[in-house]
Motif scaffolding. Structure first.
Motif, PDB file in Angstrom:
ATOM      1  N   ARG A  61     -20.891  15.047  19.309  1.00 17.17           N
ATOM      2  CA  ARG A  61     -19.752  14.648  20.453  1.00 17.17           C
ATOM      3  C   ARG A  61     -20.164  13.341  20.812  1.00 17.17           C
ATOM      4  O   ARG A  61     -19.978  12.036  21.214  1.00 17.17           O
ATOM      5  CB  ARG A  61     -19.816  15.318  21.587  1.00 17.17           C
ATOM      6  CG  ARG A  61     -19.162  14.657  22.580  1.00 17.17           C
ATOM      7  CD  ARG A  61     -19.095  16.044  23.967  1.00 17.17           C
ATOM      8  NE  ARG A  61     -18.174  16.794  23.233  1.00 17.17           N
ATOM      9  CZ  ARG A  61     -18.371  18.114  23.815  1.00 17.17           C
ATOM     10  NH1 ARG A  61     -18.628  18.100  25.040  1.00 17.17           N
ATOM     11  NH2 ARG A  61     -17.741  19.547  23.161  1.00 17.17           N
ATOM     12  N   HIS A  62     -21.778  13.355  20.777  1.00 16.85           N
ATOM     13  CA  HIS A  62     -23.010  12.181  21.111  1.00 16.85           C
ATOM     14  C   HIS A  62     -23.495  10.943  20.072  1.00 16.85           C
ATOM     15  O   HIS A  62     -23.961   9.799  19.629  1.00 16.85           O
ATOM     16  CB  HIS A  62     -23.751  11.964  21.859  1.00 16.85           C
ATOM     17  CG  HIS A  62     -23.603  13.416  23.107  1.00 16.85           C
ATOM     18  ND1 HIS A  62     -21.983  12.379  24.082  1.00 16.85           N
ATOM     19  CD2 HIS A  62     -23.350  14.213  23.972  1.00 16.85           C
ATOM     20  CE1 HIS A  62     -22.067  13.145  25.640  1.00 16.85           C
ATOM     21  NE2 HIS A  62     -22.940  14.228  25.009  1.00 16.85           N
ATOM     22  N   SER A  63     -22.615  11.095  19.062  1.00 14.11           N
ATOM     23  CA  SER A  63     -23.507  10.717  17.905  1.00 14.11           C
ATOM     24  C   SER A  63     -22.776   9.392  17.186  1.00 14.11           C
ATOM     25  O   SER A  63     -21.362   9.651  18.040  1.00 14.11           O
ATOM     26  CB  SER A  63     -23.534  11.584  16.091  1.00 14.11           C
ATOM     27  OG  SER A  63     -23.986  12.256  16.199  1.00 14.11           O
ATOM     28  N   LYS A  90     -27.929  11.042  14.739  1.00 16.40           N
ATOM     29  CA  LYS A  90     -27.756  10.216  16.335  1.00 16.40           C
ATOM     30  C   LYS A  90     -26.688   9.054  15.987  1.00 16.40           C
ATOM     31  O   LYS A  90     -25.974   8.829  16.385  1.00 16.40           O
ATOM     32  CB  LYS A  90     -28.578  10.097  16.870  1.00 16.40           C
ATOM     33  CG  LYS A  90     -29.249  11.457  17.665  1.00 16.40           C
ATOM     34  CD  LYS A  90     -30.623  10.128  18.583  1.00 16.40           C
ATOM     35  CE  LYS A  90     -31.352  11.052  19.984  1.00 16.40           C
ATOM     36  NZ  LYS A  90     -32.645  10.940  20.332  1.00 16.40           N
ATOM     37  N   ARG A  97     -15.207  16.002  16.230  1.00 21.22           N
ATOM     38  CA  ARG A  97     -16.269  15.609  17.034  1.00 21.22           C
ATOM     39  C   ARG A  97     -16.595  17.640  17.495  1.00 21.22           C
ATOM     40  O   ARG A  97     -15.787  18.101  17.865  1.00 21.22           O
ATOM     41  CB  ARG A  97     -16.201  14.917  18.383  1.00 21.22           C
ATOM     42  CG  ARG A  97     -15.617  13.270  18.126  1.00 21.22           C
ATOM     43  CD  ARG A  97     -16.776  12.989  18.037  1.00 21.22           C
ATOM     44  NE  ARG A  97     -16.791  10.988  17.511  1.00 21.22           N
ATOM     45  CZ  ARG A  97     -18.284  10.474  17.476  1.00 21.22           C
ATOM     46  NH1 ARG A  97     -19.201  11.410  17.868  1.00 21.22           N
ATOM     47  NH2 ARG A  97     -17.973   9.085  17.102  1.00 21.22           N
TER      48      ARG A  97
END
Length: 232
Positions: free
Chosen positions: A210-212, A188, A231
């Motif tokens: 994508r959300h890191s 994360k 990403r």
């Protein structure tokens, strides 16, 4: 009476009236450009920051009526604010606003000179100083940028360029398959230590979720060593 003088006076008045009329028309017909909003989290005026930001942002000072912004600058951070934010605690409207901006993905920048705990480095107990240092590192892992005043503008604009580059990379990923030799990071929060490990293995490209969140130090390291990020 000098007729020529009267003619000159009448001509000057006519020209002045026409100029004034055109200025008024321009003010009413031309659309007003709305700039991005930067909020300074300070109870005291900081004119030097205003001068730096004014060409690029509409600069305002925080009060409880403020609900949103594009950029949040924290000129000074006391140990109380540092500790609350590091632990995600909204003890007042001030902390709640900062945390809300982070949750919204807005840019938050703390001035390095404004980290007040650092002026006690020579006198502070080592473990207490390390505690606050750890809190500052936590803020960076949340996406808060720590920058010197002299680098403030470049840090803010760099974040904008980085966001644009990430959008371009994301669009490219929709069309291009991931290189099988790319290293994939699924954490994360991706730190400088994470990317440094792959650099030592001569890896030139990493793939992240994508959300890191890539910390500012990791972003600087990637840029310095020309490592590509994708990403997925």
């Amino acid at each position: 009476m000098d007729i020529q003088a009267l003619d000159r006076t009448a001509l000057i008045e006519a020209v002045a009236a026409e100029v004034l009329k055109r200025l008024q028309q321009a003010q009413t017909t031309e659309p007003i450009a709305i700039s991005k909003k930067a909020i300074l989290l300070s109870t005291e005026p900081v004119p030097v920051l205003e001068r730096i930001l004014n060409p690029y942002y509409e600069v305002r000072y925080y009060d409880e009526s403020v609900r949103d912004c594009d950029l949040l600058i924290i000129p000074k951070m006391c140990i109380g604010l540092l500790s609350y934010l590091a632990n995600g605690i909204s003890a007042s409207a001030r902390e709640r606003f900062v945390l809300t901006m982070l949750l919204k993905g807005k840019r938050v920048v703390v001035l390095e000179e404004g980290l007040l705990y650092r002026k006690y480095k020579q006198t502070s107990p080592v473990m207490l100083y390390k505690l606050y240092d750890g809190s500052a590192n936590k803020l960076q892992s949340y996406g808060i940028k720590i920058a010197r005043e002299s680098d403030l503008l470049s840090a803010c604009l760099e974040d904008e360029r980085l966001a644009e580059n990430q959008e371009e990379v994301h669009s490219e990923d929709a069309r291009v398959d991931i290189n099988p030799q790319s290293e994939i990071l699924t954490s994360k929060v991706i730190t400088e230590a994470d990317v440094k490990k792959y650099r030592l293995q001569n890896v030139k490209e990493i793939v992240v979720g994508r959300h890191s969140i890539i910390t500012p130090l990791a972003q600087d390291y990637l840029h310095t060593h020309q490592m590509r990020v994708r990403r997925r």
